[in-house]
Design an enzyme around this catalytic site. Structure first.
Site, PDB file in Angstrom:
ATOM      1  N   CYS A 232       0.678  -1.193  -0.049  1.00  0.00           N
ATOM      2  CA  CYS A 232       0.124   0.017   0.165  1.00  0.00           C
ATOM      3  C   CYS A 232       0.959   1.148   0.110  1.00  0.00           C
ATOM      4  O   CYS A 232       0.478   2.376   0.623  1.00  0.00           O
ATOM      5  CB  CYS A 232      -0.855  -0.053   1.070  1.00  0.00           C
ATOM      6  N   ALA A 233       2.032   1.083  -0.661  1.00  0.00           N
ATOM      7  CA  ALA A 233       2.979   2.288  -0.577  1.00  0.00           C
ATOM      8  C   ALA A 233       3.107   2.889  -2.023  1.00  0.00           C
ATOM      9  O   ALA A 233       2.371   3.787  -2.197  1.00  0.00           O
ATOM     10  CB  ALA A 233       4.379   1.951   0.074  1.00  0.00           C
ATOM     11  N   GLU A 263       0.290   3.729 -13.009  1.00  0.00           N
ATOM     12  CA  GLU A 263      -1.253   4.371 -12.582  1.00  0.00           C
ATOM     13  C   GLU A 263      -1.788   5.453 -13.541  1.00  0.00           C
ATOM     14  O   GLU A 263      -0.713   6.312 -13.685  1.00  0.00           O
ATOM     15  CB  GLU A 263      -1.318   4.504 -11.131  1.00  0.00           C
ATOM     16  N   HIS A 281      -5.615   2.371  -5.555  1.00  0.00           N
ATOM     17  CA  HIS A 281      -4.703   3.386  -4.905  1.00  0.00           C
ATOM     18  C   HIS A 281      -5.792   4.357  -3.675  1.00  0.00           C
ATOM     19  O   HIS A 281      -6.045   5.182  -3.791  1.00  0.00           O
ATOM     20  CB  HIS A 281      -4.218   4.382  -5.839  1.00  0.00           C
ATOM     21  N   GLY A 283      -5.604   3.798  -0.621  1.00  0.00           N
ATOM     22  CA  GLY A 283      -5.016   3.786   0.772  1.00  0.00           C
ATOM     23  C   GLY A 283      -5.558   4.902   1.719  1.00  0.00           C
ATOM     24  O   GLY A 283      -5.726   5.008   2.508  1.00  0.00           O
ATOM     25  N   ALA A 284      -5.520   6.166   1.056  1.00  0.00           N
ATOM     26  CA  ALA A 284      -5.764   7.525   1.629  1.00  0.00           C
ATOM     27  C   ALA A 284      -7.311   7.746   1.669  1.00  0.00           C
ATOM     28  O   ALA A 284      -7.739   8.935   2.067  1.00  0.00           O
ATOM     29  CB  ALA A 284      -5.041   8.448   1.139  1.00  0.00           C
TER      30      ALA A 284
END
Ligand code: NAD
Ligand code: MLT
Length: 528
Positions: A232-233, A263, A281, A283-284
Site C-alpha cells: 500500500c506504498a 497508474e 490506490h 490507501g488514503a
C-alpha cells in the site's frame, strides 16, 4: 492594498480546502482534469498550486509557472512533482505527511485480513451462488510474523495494529533507531531476515533509487514458501513480473496491492490472477483523511503565501508561523550580507563559512544560511532564491560551513560571513539594531555601522586627507545626492574604506572619475 495571492486547485480534493483559502484571503480557482497543455497555459497566473496525485508537475509545466512560489500536495508522495526542477526554479514543494497515515495503515490491515481469508474472492463466489465452502481455506494471523519494510509514519502504525492482532512484528528500516524499535514493540532486523522470517510482508518505504524493485525475483527466492505480500506504498517497489511468476509457481500464496507500476492501472499483468486482490490506490481514501490533508495543505499554503511560514516542505527547511516574524529582520540581514559578499568577494570562492553568534544562534538558522547563499549567488546566477540556493551552491562546488555560538562579543546578535577563495578570504558581519534594522558592522576587519541602501558605492583608499572632498565634489557636480557616508580604517594599514549611499544609480563615467582620485585603490558599485 497589496493584491491577494492566487492559488489553483488542480485535483479533486475536499471542498474545505477552497473554503480555507477564501477565509484566509487567498484567491482560489478550482479546475481539475486539466490536460498538460491546459495547465501550462493557465499556471503562469498563479502563486500557488494545490494538487493530489493526478496533476503531474513536470519541468515543462514549471517553465510556464513564472509566478509560482509554492506547490502543495494534499497527501504524502510527491512523486508526481519534479522536485529537483521545482527547487531549481525556486518553488517550495510541501506535502501533508501525517494527515492520511492512520487511514493508509488501516487500509493495509484491511488488505492483510482480506488476503488471509480470500474475502474478495469468496465474496464474488457467494454472490454468484456457488457456496464454495471448502475452496477458501484461509490463514490465521495470530502468532504469525509480520515483516514491516519501512517503519516510518505508516509502517509504525501498521506495526502497532499488527501487535494488537497478536502478531510477531519485525521491522526493517535502516533509519529506525534501537530505542524507537523498543518503543514500538518491534524487533529490528536486517532486510534478509525480514524476507526470511515474514509470513506476511508489508512495504511502507518511499519510492527511491534504493527501494525501487526491492521485492524482486532474488528477494522472493529468500522468502518462505506461502508468504503473503502487501503493498500500500508505491507501485514499482515490487517487480510485478517477478511477483506473477512466484504466484504462478505457488511460492507466494497471495498478494494484496493498492498501488501499481503504472497508474491509473487500467490494465495490469496481475489483474484477474486468482491469488491477487487489488484496490485502485485507495490507501488514503477516507472522508477523515481527505479532510485532514485538504485542510492541512490549504493552511500550510496560506501561511506561506501570507506570512512566509514554511511547514512540511520537502525542498526547504521549515519556518513556523511563530518563528517567521522573529526571523524576518535576520532574513533581510542574511540576504544583504550574502549579496554584499557576492558583489565584493573574489570570483574563485570555494567555501562560505557562516557564523551565528548571540541571539540569532538560538533561532532556526537553516533558512538564513539559504538566504546568505541566495544573496551571494544572485549577482552571478539568474533566478536563484532561498529554495534553490543550497542546491545551486553545491552545483558550483561551494563548500558550506555553519557554526553557532550562543555568546557574541561586541553585539548581542551577529551574523558573520566569510568567503574563502584559493588564495584569500573576505569577511562581512552584520547585526540588527532596535530589533528590526539590519546593519553591516564589519567589512574585512574594518568596523563600520552601515545600513545598506538600494544604490551604494564601495571605495578602498589610502588613508590620506582629501578623499571625502574629492568624492563629494564629483558626485555633487553630477547632481547625485549622498544620503549616507561611512568611513573606517583597515587596522594596522594606512588604508581605509568608504561606504557611500546615494539616491540614484551612478553612471560609469562618474565611477571612472572616482577611480582617478589619487587616494583611491578600488571602487565598486553595489546594488541591494
Ligand atoms: P515515512 O517517510 O514516514 O516512512 C518511510 C520509512 O521508510 C522511513 O522510516 C524511512 O526510514 C524508511 N526507509 C527509507 N528508505 C528505506 C529503505 N531503503 N529500506 C527500508 N526502509 C526505508 O513515509 P510514510 O508516510 O510512512 O509513507 C510510506 C509510503 O506510503 C510512501 O511510499 C508513501 O508514498 C505511501 N503512501 C501511500 C498511500 C496510499 O494511498 N496507498 C497513502 C499515503 C502514503
Ligand atoms: C499519498 O501519497 O498521500 C497517497 O498516495 C494518497 C493519495 O493522495 O492518493
Amino acid at each position: 492594498m497589496t493584491a491577494k495571492p492566487k492559488v489553483l486547485i488542480s485535483d479533486k480534493m475536499s471542498a474545505q480546502a477552497e473554503q480555507i483559502f477564501k477565509d484566509r484571503g487567498v484567491e482560489v480557482t478550482v479546475k481539475t482534469d486539466l490536460k498538460p497543455e491546459e495547465l501550462a497555459a493557465l499556471i503562469g497566473q498563479f502563486d500557488g498550486l494545490a494538487i493530489r496525485s493526478s496533476t503531474k508537475v513536470t519541468a515543462e509545466i514549471l517553465k510556464s509557472a513564472s509566478a509560482l512560489k509554492v506547490i502543495g500536495r494534499a497527501g504524502i508522495g510527491v512523486d508526481n512533482v519534479d522536485v529537483p526542477a521545482a527547487t531549481k526554479t525556486g518553488v517550495v514543494v510541501m506535502n501533508t505527511p501525517f494527515g492520511n497515515s492512520i487511514t493508509t495503515a488501516e487500509h493495509t490491515i484491511a488488505m492483510m485480513m482480506a488476503l488471509a481469508r480470500d474475502i474478495p474472492q469468496a465474496n464474488l463466489s457467494t454472490h454468484a451462488g456457488k457456496w464454495e465452502k471448502t475452496k477458501f481455506m484461509g490463514a490465521e494471523l495470530f502468532g504469525k510474523t509480520l515483516a514491516v519494510l519501512g517503519c516510518g509514519n505508516i509502517g509504525s502504525i501498521v506495526a502497532d495494529r499488527g501487535i494488537g492482532l497478536k502478531m510477531k512484528v519485525i521491522a526493517y528500516d535502516p533509519f529506525l533507531s534501537a530505542e524507537r524499535a523498543v518503543e514500538l514493540g518491534v524487533e529490528k532486523v536486517e532486510l534478509e531476515e525480514a524476507f526470511k522470517r515474514g509470513d506476511f510482508i508489508t512495504i511502507h518505504t518511499p519510492m527511491t533509487e534504493s527501494t525501487k524493485g526491492i521485492i524482486n525475483k532474488a528477494a522472493i527466492a529468500k522468502m518462505k514458501k506461502g508468504v503473503r505480500l502487501i503493498n500500500c506504498a508505491r507501485g514499482g517497489l515490487i517487480v510485478e513480473a517477478d511477483l506473477k511468476e512466484a504466484l504462478d509457481s505457488g511460492h507466494v500464496a497471495g498478494a494484496a496491492l493498492d498501488v501499481f507500476e503504472t497508474e491509473p492501472a487500467k490494465e495490469n499483468l496481475l489483474f484477474n490472477h486468482a491469488k491477487v486482490i487489488c484496490t485502485p490506490h485507495l490507501g488514503a481514501s477516507t472522508v477523515e483523511a481527505q479532510e485532514n490533508v485538504a485542510l492541512q495543505v490549504a493552511e500550510q499554503m496560506s501561511d506561506f503565501l501570507l506570512q512566509g511560514a514554511i511547514a512540511n516542505a520537502v525542498n526547504m527547511p521549515s519556518v513556523s508561523a511563530e518563528d517567521a516574524p522573529k526571523l524576518k529582520p535576520y532574513m533581510k540581514l542574511a540576504e544583504q550580507l550574502g549579496s554584499f559578499a557576492g558583489q565584493l568577494a573574489t570570483a574563485d570562492a570555494t567555501e562560505i563559512a557562516i557564523e551565528y553568534e548571540g541571539q540569532v544562534s538560538l533561532l532556526n538558522t537553516r533558512p538564513l544560511t539559504a538566504l546568505v547563499l541566495a544573496g551571494f549567488l544572485k549577482p552571478s546566477m539568474e533566478g536563484v532564491n532561498i529554495v534553490s540556493a543550497p542546491a545551486r551552491a553545491k552545483e558550483r562546488g561551494l563548500a558550506i560551513a555553519e557554526t553557532k555560538r550562543d555568546k557574541a562579543k561586541d553585539y548581542q546578535t551577529l551574523i558573520r560571513v566569510t568567503i574563502k577563495g584559493k588564495d584569500d578570504s573576505a569577511t562581512f558581519a552584520g547585526t540588527i539594531f532596535s530589533g528590526e534594522h539590519p546593519r553591516i558592522v564589519d567589512i574585512n576587519g574594518v568596523p563600520t555601522e552601515s545600513a545598506l541602501s538600494k544604490e551604494m558605492l564601495y571605495v578602498e583608499n589610502l588613508d590620506k586627507p582629501g578623499l571625502i572632498g574629492a568624492l563629494g565634489t564629483i558626485l555633487g557636480n553630477a547632481k547625485i545626492n549622498i544620503s549616507d557616508f561611512n568611513l573606517g580604517r583597515i587596522p594596522g594599514k594606512d588604508k581605509a574604506i568608504a561606504l557611500v549611499s546615494v539616491d540614484e544609480y551612478i553612471p560609469e563615467h562618474i565611477v571612472n572619475a572616482i577611480k582617478n582620485i589619487s587616494q583611491v585603490e578600488r571602487v565598486q558599485l553595489l546594488r541591494f
